[in-house]
Motif scaffolding. Structure first.
Motif, PDB file in Angstrom:
ATOM      1  N   GLU B 176      32.647  95.429  56.231  1.00 28.70           N
ATOM      2  CA  GLU B 176      32.866  94.660  55.009  1.00 28.70           C
ATOM      3  C   GLU B 176      33.956  95.327  54.155  1.00 28.70           C
ATOM      4  O   GLU B 176      34.834  94.666  53.604  1.00 28.70           O
ATOM      5  CB  GLU B 176      31.563  94.530  54.201  1.00 28.70           C
ATOM      6  CG  GLU B 176      31.746  93.543  53.065  1.00 28.70           C
ATOM      7  CD  GLU B 176      30.551  93.417  52.138  1.00 28.70           C
ATOM      8  OE1 GLU B 176      29.613  94.245  52.228  1.00 28.70           O
ATOM      9  OE2 GLU B 176      30.575  92.493  51.301  1.00 28.70           O
ATOM     10  N   PHE B 177      33.888  96.664  54.107  1.00 32.60           N
ATOM     11  CA  PHE B 177      34.887  97.389  53.313  1.00 32.60           C
ATOM     12  C   PHE B 177      36.306  97.155  53.833  1.00 32.60           C
ATOM     13  O   PHE B 177      37.225  96.859  53.071  1.00 32.60           O
ATOM     14  CB  PHE B 177      34.588  98.895  53.293  1.00 32.60           C
ATOM     15  CG  PHE B 177      35.753  99.703  52.803  1.00 32.60           C
ATOM     16  CD1 PHE B 177      36.137  99.655  51.466  1.00 32.60           C
ATOM     17  CD2 PHE B 177      36.515 100.469  53.681  1.00 32.60           C
ATOM     18  CE1 PHE B 177      37.252 100.359  51.014  1.00 32.60           C
ATOM     19  CE2 PHE B 177      37.630 101.170  53.240  1.00 32.60           C
ATOM     20  CZ  PHE B 177      37.996 101.114  51.901  1.00 32.60           C
ATOM     21  N   THR B 178      36.493  97.270  55.145  1.00 35.77           N
ATOM     22  CA  THR B 178      37.862  97.113  55.667  1.00 35.77           C
ATOM     23  C   THR B 178      38.366  95.679  55.439  1.00 35.77           C
ATOM     24  O   THR B 178      39.542  95.475  55.170  1.00 35.77           O
ATOM     25  CB  THR B 178      37.975  97.506  57.155  1.00 35.77           C
ATOM     26  OG1 THR B 178      36.947  96.848  57.889  1.00 35.77           O
ATOM     27  CG2 THR B 178      37.849  99.005  57.361  1.00 35.77           C
ATOM     28  N   ASP B 179      37.462  94.708  55.527  1.00 38.25           N
ATOM     29  CA  ASP B 179      37.876  93.323  55.231  1.00 38.25           C
ATOM     30  C   ASP B 179      38.283  93.180  53.764  1.00 38.25           C
ATOM     31  O   ASP B 179      39.296  92.562  53.443  1.00 38.25           O
ATOM     32  CB  ASP B 179      36.736  92.336  55.526  1.00 38.25           C
ATOM     33  CG  ASP B 179      36.543  92.141  57.028  1.00 38.25           C
ATOM     34  OD1 ASP B 179      37.419  92.595  57.793  1.00 38.25           O
ATOM     35  OD2 ASP B 179      35.511  91.567  57.441  1.00 38.25           O
ATOM     36  N   LEU B 180      37.456  93.760  52.890  1.00 36.52           N
ATOM     37  CA  LEU B 180      37.752  93.660  51.451  1.00 36.52           C
ATOM     38  C   LEU B 180      39.031  94.406  51.092  1.00 36.52           C
ATOM     39  O   LEU B 180      39.856  93.913  50.315  1.00 36.52           O
ATOM     40  CB  LEU B 180      36.597  94.262  50.638  1.00 36.52           C
ATOM     41  CG  LEU B 180      35.375  93.377  50.429  1.00 36.52           C
ATOM     42  CD1 LEU B 180      34.241  94.209  49.851  1.00 36.52           C
ATOM     43  CD2 LEU B 180      35.715  92.216  49.488  1.00 36.52           C
ATOM     44  N   ALA B 181      39.181  95.600  51.675  1.00 38.33           N
ATOM     45  CA  ALA B 181      40.352  96.430  51.358  1.00 38.33           C
ATOM     46  C   ALA B 181      41.640  95.653  51.621  1.00 38.33           C
ATOM     47  O   ALA B 181      42.635  95.816  50.914  1.00 38.33           O
ATOM     48  CB  ALA B 181      40.321  97.714  52.173  1.00 38.33           C
ATOM     49  N   GLU B 204      25.741 112.374  54.999  1.00 36.67           N
ATOM     50  CA  GLU B 204      24.566 111.742  55.602  1.00 36.67           C
ATOM     51  C   GLU B 204      24.831 110.235  55.478  1.00 36.67           C
ATOM     52  O   GLU B 204      25.204 109.742  54.410  1.00 36.67           O
ATOM     53  CB  GLU B 204      23.323 112.184  54.831  1.00 36.67           C
ATOM     54  CG  GLU B 204      22.010 111.832  55.492  1.00 36.67           C
ATOM     55  CD  GLU B 204      21.625 110.373  55.282  1.00 36.67           C
ATOM     56  OE1 GLU B 204      21.333 109.709  56.298  1.00 36.67           O
ATOM     57  OE2 GLU B 204      21.631 109.903  54.138  1.00 36.67           O
ATOM     58  N   LYS B 205      24.648 109.511  56.573  1.00 35.37           N
ATOM     59  CA  LYS B 205      25.175 108.146  56.630  1.00 35.37           C
ATOM     60  C   LYS B 205      24.592 107.206  55.579  1.00 35.37           C
ATOM     61  O   LYS B 205      25.305 106.359  55.061  1.00 35.37           O
ATOM     62  CB  LYS B 205      24.979 107.538  58.021  1.00 35.37           C
ATOM     63  CG  LYS B 205      25.996 107.997  59.053  1.00 35.37           C
ATOM     64  CD  LYS B 205      27.410 107.508  58.757  1.00 35.37           C
ATOM     65  CE  LYS B 205      28.391 107.960  59.818  1.00 35.37           C
ATOM     66  NZ  LYS B 205      28.556 109.414  59.938  1.00 35.37           N
ATOM     67  N   SER B 206      23.301 107.324  55.266  1.00 31.34           N
ATOM     68  CA  SER B 206      22.773 106.351  54.308  1.00 31.34           C
ATOM     69  C   SER B 206      23.388 106.573  52.925  1.00 31.34           C
ATOM     70  O   SER B 206      23.568 105.631  52.154  1.00 31.34           O
ATOM     71  CB  SER B 206      21.242 106.405  54.255  1.00 31.34           C
ATOM     72  OG  SER B 206      20.828 107.670  53.827  1.00 31.34           O
ATOM     73  N   LYS B 213      28.720 100.478  49.795  1.00 30.04           N
ATOM     74  CA  LYS B 213      28.203  99.163  49.357  1.00 30.04           C
ATOM     75  C   LYS B 213      28.518  98.932  47.881  1.00 30.04           C
ATOM     76  O   LYS B 213      28.897  97.832  47.476  1.00 30.04           O
ATOM     77  CB  LYS B 213      26.697  99.094  49.574  1.00 30.04           C
ATOM     78  CG  LYS B 213      26.321  98.710  51.001  1.00 30.04           C
ATOM     79  CD  LYS B 213      24.831  98.484  51.076  1.00 30.04           C
ATOM     80  CE  LYS B 213      24.412  97.974  52.433  1.00 30.04           C
ATOM     81  NZ  LYS B 213      22.954  97.973  52.579  1.00 30.04           N
ATOM     82  N   GLU B 214      28.334  99.981  47.094  1.00 28.25           N
ATOM     83  CA  GLU B 214      28.625  99.856  45.666  1.00 28.25           C
ATOM     84  C   GLU B 214      30.124  99.591  45.455  1.00 28.25           C
ATOM     85  O   GLU B 214      30.513  98.741  44.655  1.00 28.25           O
ATOM     86  CB  GLU B 214      28.198 101.143  44.950  1.00 28.25           C
ATOM     87  CG  GLU B 214      27.976 100.912  43.469  1.00 28.25           C
ATOM     88  CD  GLU B 214      27.679 102.191  42.709  1.00 28.25           C
ATOM     89  OE1 GLU B 214      27.334 103.209  43.355  1.00 28.25           O
ATOM     90  OE2 GLU B 214      27.812 102.164  41.474  1.00 28.25           O
ATOM     91  N   LEU B 215      30.921 100.332  46.210  1.00 30.78           N
ATOM     92  CA  LEU B 215      32.369 100.139  46.154  1.00 30.78           C
ATOM     93  C   LEU B 215      32.729  98.697  46.508  1.00 30.78           C
ATOM     94  O   LEU B 215      33.530  98.040  45.824  1.00 30.78           O
ATOM     95  CB  LEU B 215      33.027 101.109  47.137  1.00 30.78           C
ATOM     96  CG  LEU B 215      34.523 101.061  47.358  1.00 30.78           C
ATOM     97  CD1 LEU B 215      35.239 101.667  46.169  1.00 30.78           C
ATOM     98  CD2 LEU B 215      34.922 101.834  48.596  1.00 30.78           C
ATOM     99  N   ASN B 216      32.093  98.186  47.566  1.00 25.89           N
ATOM    100  CA  ASN B 216      32.362  96.806  47.991  1.00 25.89           C
ATOM    101  C   ASN B 216      32.033  95.818  46.873  1.00 25.89           C
ATOM    102  O   ASN B 216      32.796  94.895  46.600  1.00 25.89           O
ATOM    103  CB  ASN B 216      31.541  96.454  49.239  1.00 25.89           C
ATOM    104  CG  ASN B 216      32.060  97.163  50.486  1.00 25.89           C
ATOM    105  OD1 ASN B 216      33.145  97.729  50.478  1.00 25.89           O
ATOM    106  ND2 ASN B 216      31.273  97.151  51.552  1.00 25.89           N
ATOM    107  N   SER B 217      30.893  96.020  46.220  1.00 28.11           N
ATOM    108  CA  SER B 217      30.539  95.020  45.208  1.00 28.11           C
ATOM    109  C   SER B 217      31.441  95.152  43.981  1.00 28.11           C
ATOM    110  O   SER B 217      31.778  94.147  43.354  1.00 28.11           O
ATOM    111  CB  SER B 217      29.056  95.057  44.867  1.00 28.11           C
ATOM    112  OG  SER B 217      28.764  96.223  44.189  1.00 28.11           O
TER     113      SER B 217
END
Ligand code: SF4
Lengths: 261, 372
Positions: B176-181, B204-206, B213-217
């Motif tokens: 999602e991030f790469t699409d948004l970027a 740590e991945k989570s 996710k926060e960045l995406n929103s």
């Protein structure tokens, strides 16, 4: 209207002054490049030759390795675009340009309007460049401008197989000490330069007309070797060292004209 | 600083300072880190053990000591990894997971110069057979056993399935991030994009997922502005050092998608569902395509990249060729011809982690921008 193209390479500085986008009224070359007094000197020389001042230039565009250090320039454009522009102006049938300068080898493919379709450059390595020929000419004690004559007399070209300038130098030294004729060694050196350039040309796609430019194009031994490798005729651009500066001057003219329309 | 800027700056600083990330993890959990060599190691097994998987991708470095151990034509990234091994950079790792999908890695895996124990395993190359899944699941079982012994923890199927879900969630957030970027190149420039992705090797991945996710929103809440520069897809092993990305930016390029082994190749596919976690991880390798390290008789990398160009409305592809990487060099003429036939423009630049001079790259990138 006068425009100027300045091409600052790694080992030479070139200036072209163009009148109305068509007449080359000055085309000067000095054999020292970026970081030296060459750029300033060649600029002064070109201006004084035609009795003009910097202020008379409607626009100045710089190109070449040292393009960003030319304070007089209004803009800079890469040497690949400028080379294509300049060569196409001189040889409108050009489809593939092979440009060998002091430290770069480039193959540039053009579309039918002279635009750059694709290009490839050498890796960061002196093999196959003007610098390589400089080193060889020193070791062989043959002037650069005599190399083509020697090559023409070769009977059995030697093999210079090393892809590295330093190793090729010792290879040439050992051939000299084994009594191999300079003529044959020089033909081998030329073949080695040609094989590097042709490798890039093959990547680009070989299509006629093939035009050579850059300082090394003055060495007809290299031109012959490239033509032999590609099995096609190779045209040497008129005054091959100034084609990128010419391209820059044409770009400058087009930009001024475009702005005035 | 806005929340968006804060997240970007935190992720960037993590990606620039893996050592600190390792120390912080140790402080927080009391557990250490396990190194993960490229490419495509099942990091999930380390995660399930409660340790921090840390990606090993070399770094910008001048090479001297490594010359004694490697031929001069070994790829640039492994020259720098070897140099760092000799400097003891990796000695704080509890272990190192070492896949060997290319000849360089195969040879290098037998001469690790650090002090950490190294766990070598093999990806099968005859990948499309069912036997390949069984073989790889067995390799992963051995990896798990060795890790259990070295780390002195039990890695259960349950924990492993849970870690796979955590990783899949990260993969989804990254996609999602790469699409948004791609829609916000003015905010996510090439260097920031890379740092945000790279941070996932040291977190740590989570936690990384939550931040992304926060960045995406945050990104989604912003208006999309018109972009006047050119859009490119990157392909290759990786696009480092940062100078290369800055040159792209300075010449008006935005990265709208990538096919890099260090970036999207890692998260473009999820680990498939199932019950046996090791089999699931093995199956990921079977389903994975379009990489020079995964044998592909159909050579689908070119068509996959062409779809990527179309999907992301890119103007061209930039080939980031790792110096002396033979698998990538072998692939290049194949997809280059496919690009030519399809009229897709591409630029070839060399990735050399040792270099400090970028004039050639500048000339190539500037010429390319003038050509497009
Ligand atoms: S895939 Fe290429 S860059 Fe990576 S280790 Fe192998 S040879 Fe080196």
């Amino acid at each position: 209207m006068f425009t100027m193209g300045i091409d600052i390479g790694s080992s030479s500085s070139k200036v072209v002054i163009l009148e109305d986008g068509v007449n080359i009224i000055a085309g000067e070359v000095i054999q020292i490049g970026t970081g030296s007094t060459g750029p300033k000197r060649v600029l002064d020389e070109a201006l004084s030759k035609v009795g003009l001042k910097l202020e008379d230039m409607a626009k100045i565009i710089a190109t070449g390795y040292g393009r960003s250090s030319v304070e007089e320039a209004h803009k800079q454009i890469s040497e690949i675009s400028c080379q294509a522009k300049g060569v196409f102006f001189l040889v409108p049938s050009a489809k593939l340009i092979i440009d060998i300068g002091g430290q770069d080898v480039k193959a540039i493919r053009l579309d039918s309007k002279g635009g750059v379709k694709q290009f490839f450059m050498n890796d960061k390595c002196a093999a196959g460049t003007g610098r390589f020929l400089d080193v060889m000419s020193r070791v062989l004690e043959v002037n650069l401008d005599e190399m083509a004559e020697y090559d023409a007399r070769a009977t059995e070209p030697a093999t210079v197989s090393s892809t590295c300038t330093v190793f090729a130098e010792s290879e040439v030294i050992s051939q000299l000490s084994n009594g191999v004729a300079k003529e044959n060694i020089i033909a081998g050196v030329h073949q080695s330069v040609a094989s590097k350039a042709c490798g890039l040309a093959y990547r680009c796609g070989v299509e006629e007309d093939i035009v050579m430019c850059g300082g090394v194009a003055k060495d007809l031994g290299v031109v012959r070797a490239i033509s032999k490798e590609l099995k096609k005729p190779v045209i040497v651009a008129p005054n091959p060292q100034i084609t990128a500066a010419l391209g820059a001057a044409i770009f400058a003219f087009e930009e001024v004209r475009g702005a005035n329309i | 600083m806005s929340r968006l800027e804060t997240i970007i700056s935190e992720l960037s600083s993590i990606s620039n300072n893996p050592r600190k990330a390792m120390e912080d993890y140790k402080k927080e959990t009391g557990k250490g880190s396990v190194g993960v060599m490229p490419y495509y190691a099942p990091e999930e097994i380390i995660h399930a053990a409660g340790f921090l998987p840390v990606g090993i991708w070399g770094g910008q470095k001048s090479i001297s000591k490594a010359r004694a151990y490697l031929p001069p034509f070994a790829c640039s990234i492994m020259q720098s990894v070897m140099e760092m091994q000799l400097e003891g950079v990796y000695d704080d790792l509890e272990a190192v997971l070492f896949p060997v999908p290319c000849d360089t890695l195969k040879c290098l895996s037998q001469k690790w110069k650090g002090t950490s124990p190294v766990i070598v395993f093999t990806h099968p190359q005859n990948r499309k057979l069912e036997a390949a899944n069984k073989f790889l699941a067995e390799e992963y079982r051995l990896v798990r056993e060795k890790l259990q012994t070295i780390l002195n923890v039990k890695i259960t199927d349950e924990a492993l399935n849970q870690s796979i879900e955590t990783y899949n969630e990260n993969r989804k957030a990254m996609r999602e991030f790469t699409d948004l970027a791609a829609n916000y190149p003015q905010i996510i420039d090439p260097k920031k994009r890379h740092a945000i992705i790279k941070a996932r090797f040291f977190m740590e991945k989570s936690k990384h997922t939550a931040m992304v996710k926060e960045l995406n929103s945050e990104l989604k809440s912003l208006p999309v502005e018109a972009f006047t520069g050119k859009k490119v897809v990157l392909t290759g092993i990786m696009a480092e050092p940062n100078e290369v990305l800055d040159i792209l930016k300075d010449n008006g390029f935005a990265v709208v998608a990538d096919d890099l082994a260090q970036e999207s190749r890692l998260f473009r596919n999820d680990v498939p569902s199932g019950t046996d976690p090791l089999y699931r991880l093995a199956k990921w390798w079977q389903e994975f395509d379009g990489c020079s390290l995964a044998t592909d008789a159909k050579k689908s990398r070119g068509p996959m990249m062409m779809d990527m160009v179309k999907g992301s409305k890119a103007d061209a592809v930039v080939v980031c060729m790792m110096k002396f990487c033979d698998p990538e060099e072998f692939d290049y003429p194949i997809y280059y011809r496919q690009f030519e036939e399809a009229g897709i423009k591409s630029l070839f630049i060399e990735i050399d982690l040792e270099t400090t001079s970028f004039e050639q790259t500048k000339t190539r990138v500037q010429s390319f921008s003038e050509m497009l």
